[in-house]
Structure formats: C-alpha cells, structure tokens
Design a protein around this motif. Sequence first.
Motif: not given
Length: 167
Positions: A111, A113-115, A130, A133, A156-157, A160-161, A164-165
């Motif tokens: 994981d 940064n949230g991804v 990933t 997603r 990751a930023k 995620s933008k 989204p998950s």
Amino acid sequence: MTPLRRRASGRRLPGPLIATLPAVAVLCAAGCSGGGSAAHVAVPRPPAGQVKVCAALHKRLPDKVGGQSRRDPRPSSGLTAGWGSGDASIVLRCGVPRPKAMDDPQAAAVDANGVSWMVQPYAKGQRFTTTYRAAYVEVTMGSKFAHDGTPIAQLAKAVSKTDPSTV
C-alpha cells in the motif's frame, strides 16, 4: 525513500508492516535499454470505459517521478508514460489486463499513499499493478529503485484522483 506497508490481496495485515522489496535487479518493461533511446512497450488495448480513466490519469501524471524526468516510451500513447532510462527507468501502462495472479489470496501487495499495488515478479525484476480500481495500472521500475517505494507513492496521488478505489 517512501516506505510501503504490506497488504494481503483483499485484506489488511495486522499492524503496519514495512515492505522491503527484494534485492533483485528490477528492470523496466520489455525493450528498455541503458542507451539514449526511449523504451519500446506494448500499448494496452482496454475497453472504452478504461480508456477514459487512463486519459484522465495521463493528464495528471507528474513531470518527474523518483527524481527522473518524463521520457515516454515508444510508440507514443495516452495509455503509456515513462520517466528516466536504463536502471533508473520507470514505465507506466494503463488499462492492462487483470493479472491472473490477483486470483491468489496470498499474492504479495503493498500500500502506497492509499493505493494498493500487487507486486509480481517477471523475467528480470518486478512489476506493480494497482488493485481495486476500474482500470489496472502497471508500473515497472529499473534497478535503481529496488528498495525505494518513492515512484509508486508519487504515482498514487494521480491514480487515486482519477480512478477511485472500488472497495
């Protein structure tokens, strides 16, 4: 260097375990060379819905990743991107098919940064794909990054933008 937390595919491991990437040489996607030419990579052929996600991702990708300047692979495509060259190369492909290894609940994942990224060996290194997603994003990195999660964390930023998950 950005540390990565290990995750089992589909479930969190207890506690913040730090992932250490193996010390094997990690090479870029097929066709990378240490010379001056950009890498040759296969361009994915995702369904239309994933192409939209990938186009949005492409617009948000940073100019530098892991201290490496943008250097897109050939052929030019909105589904691929690259930074650096040789052992400092980073190659991204968006809209790749879902790796069969994702069916394995014990597949290695990190994981950043949230991804969540599945770590998968290939002939001469590792690739990160990933998970959770709409479009699968694959990143291969040169050996310079064998123990450095910074490139995955920096990408990751944008992921995620734009994608989204799903969990």
